[in-house]
Motif scaffolding. Structure first.
Motif, short mmCIF file in Angstrom:
data_model
loop_
_atom_site.label_atom_id
_atom_site.label_comp_id
_atom_site.label_asym_id
_atom_site.label_seq_id
_atom_site.Cartn_x
_atom_site.Cartn_y
_atom_site.Cartn_z
N TYR A 158 -7.01 14.56 -39.08
CA TYR A 158 -5.86 15.31 -38.91
C TYR A 158 -5.58 16.07 -40.19
CZ TYR A 158 -5.44 12.76 -34.66
OH TYR A 158 -5.58 12.17 -33.24
N ARG A 161 -8.43 19.16 -41.03
CA ARG A 161 -9.07 19.34 -39.87
C ARG A 161 -10.18 20.14 -39.93
NH1 ARG A 161 -8.58 17.33 -35.16
NH2 ARG A 161 -6.36 17.72 -34.70
N ARG A 482 -2.18 15.27 -30.94
CA ARG A 482 -2.83 15.61 -32.33
C ARG A 482 -4.08 16.03 -32.21
NH1 ARG A 482 -0.51 11.74 -36.75
NH2 ARG A 482 -1.42 10.00 -35.76
#
Length: 505
Positions: A158, A161, A482
């Motif tokens: 995350y 990315r 997410r």
């Protein structure tokens, strides 16, 4: 940040390339096809004599994902956005000294290269490209993780990315689907005659939904502004002004907790349709889903974790009825405040004191019904106390002409026949202000200008919002919001981030 020894080695290779007259960060490329097109166009090579065609010449580019040196020749796999391709590089097909002095010593996994050559089939039956020219386009100074099939550390995925996208083509597919959903959504509503509009992202009043806002300050005006919770009140002003079908796809911001289905900023479509009711919205929502599945080429039954969702099986259930028929709450308590409190206490469920009947029915629904709604379910007839902007039902004024759509236990859409009585709306706002004064920081604020707009007359209207992020989660079998946001909100890291925490070599 580049003190890592492996990075230092790569930086030195970039410097060596410069000294030898090769720019490691060139801006020129002669690519004439993508990998996907190359594979499709040359699917007939296996039927040709010698399984090759030296008269076909292509130039493709991509990132090196695999590198196997074999003395005088090497096999590589390069990847672009469309796919992955094996290439064969032989010493004798390149300029004198290039293979041994440049290619073998200075080119490695992670670099972006451009190759020219012809198609052939290897002894193992794989369509490949026989390289006659090779050019380094971009030198990667940070090594890719060793794990070929993606990064396992979700926190790293995350936060970085870009690295997740490099290492995991399935992640890229998820975001391709997301992009298509937004594009198809726009096309669907335009084809239905809706006009796409843009409304403010910074509001003088935190309105449009019950939520805690983000606050910013406008220096020139010397006033605080609130990042948009929802565009609803502005879109309905446009209906007052004479537009009859409008929609907006954009971001909303809510200063709330983060979990698997909540991010502080999220994408939705809201649309408003004059001379229609919430019943019409149920029908257009079904059409919208049919349209998406047809154009995404998806089967109507999709896996979602351990369950299957049948997107062709839409049902409707009134909220009060669902408490017993789905949630198992005894019918004799669902309309009695004291009995509901006693039931929740007996079940070990903590709720705030002094809630009214509608709020308590909402609590029962959240606790006992929501998670059980797997196939698409329209929950209708919400209590007026938890629907400050929805129109009262003519026959049952304690209820509203509203629905929420639930799929796999998650709310996907919220819709209602709009309240267009300015006096009723004023009273609803006043009730919300009393709740805010009593400590409810998510209660709706008074919007006097919106009430004033209604006083000029708004045609009977129905409006709906659909959460794009959660919808994409359902379509791609993702269980955290997410995983469908390119750059989700993350807690700040107060210590120095190790940008290369995965295995590097």
């Amino acid at each position: 940040m580049f003190q890592n020894k492996f990075i230092q080695q790569r930086i030195q290779k970039a410097e060596t390339l410069r000294e030898l007259g090769y720019n490691p960060y060139t801006n020129s490329s002669k690519r004439d096809t993508t990998i996907e097109k190359y594979i499709n166009v040359n699917s007939d090579i296996e039927h040709k004599e010698n399984k090759r065609d030296e008269h076909r010449v292509y130039t493709v580019s991509g990132r090196i994902k695999f590198f196997r040196l074999m003395g005088k020749a090497s096999f590589l796999k390069i990847e672009d956005e469309s796919g992955i391709l094996q290439i064969y590089v032989a010493r004798d097909n390149l300029p004198e000294g290039f293979y041994n002095n440049i290619f073998k010593k200075l080119v490695e996994v992670g670099d972006i290269i451009e190759v020219t050559g012809y198609p052939f089939i290897t002894g193992k039956g794989e369509l490949s490209l026989h390289v006659s020219e090779l050019k380094l386009l971009t030198k990667a100074i940070s090594p890719l993780p060793e794990k070929y099939h993606g990064i396992q550390d979700k926190e790293l995925r995350y936060r970085q990315r870009y690295l997740d996208l490099i290492m995991n083509s399935e992640v890229r597919k998820t975001f391709h689907i997301r992009s298509k959903v937004i594009s198809l959504t726009r096309r669907f509503f335009e084809d239905k005659g809706f006009l796409e509009v843009e409304t403010p992202m910074m509001h003088p009043i935190a309105g449009g939904a019950n939520a805690k806002p983000f606050v910013t300050h406008h220096n020139a005006l010397g006033v605080d502004r609130y990042l948009r919770i929802a565009p609803e009140l502005y879109l309905k002003r446009l209906i007052v002004g004479g537009f009859e079908a409008v929609f907006e796809i954009n971001r909303n911001f809510r200063n709330e907790g983060m979990d698997a289905t909540h991010n502080p900023e999220f994408t939705s479509i809201e649309f408003y349709w004059a001379y229609k009711t919430y019943k019409d919205l149920i029908n257009i929502t079904k059409e919208y889903f049919e349209y998406l599945f047809e154009h995404l080429n998806l089967p109507t039954r999709l896996p979602y974790g351990d369950i299957d969702i049948d997107f062709s099986n839409f049902t409707e259930v009134p909220l009060i009825e669902s408490l017993s028929s789905i949630g198992g709450v005894p019918e004799d308590i669902v309309n009695d405040v004291d009995k509901i409190y006693a039931y929740l206490k007996e079940q070990g469920v903590d709720v705030k004191p002094n809630l009214n009947l509608g709020q308590l029915q909402g609590e029962l629904f959240d606790e006992y019904v929501e998670a059980k709604l797997i196939d698409p379910t329209f929950i209708t007839e919400y209590p007026v106390e938890i629907s400050p902007l929805a129109r009262r039902n003519d026959e049952q004024p304690h209820l509203t002409d509203r629905f929420e759509l639930f799929i796999a236990g998650k709310e996907i859409a919220n819709a209602f026949s709009e309240l267009n009585d300015p006096l009723d709306q004023l009273q609803r706002f006043e009730a919300q202000m009393e709740a805010k004064d009593a400590g409810d920081d998510e209660a709706h604020e008074m919007d006097a200008d919106f009430v004033n707009a209604l006083s000029y007359g708004m045609a009977p209207t129905a409006g709906q919002g659909i959460g794009i992020d959660r919808l994409v989660m359902m379509l791609t079998n993702q269980h955290s919001i997410r995983d469908v946001l390119l750059f989700p909100a993350m807690k700040p890291v107060h210590t120095e981030i190790d940008l290369h925490s995965e295995d590097e070599e």
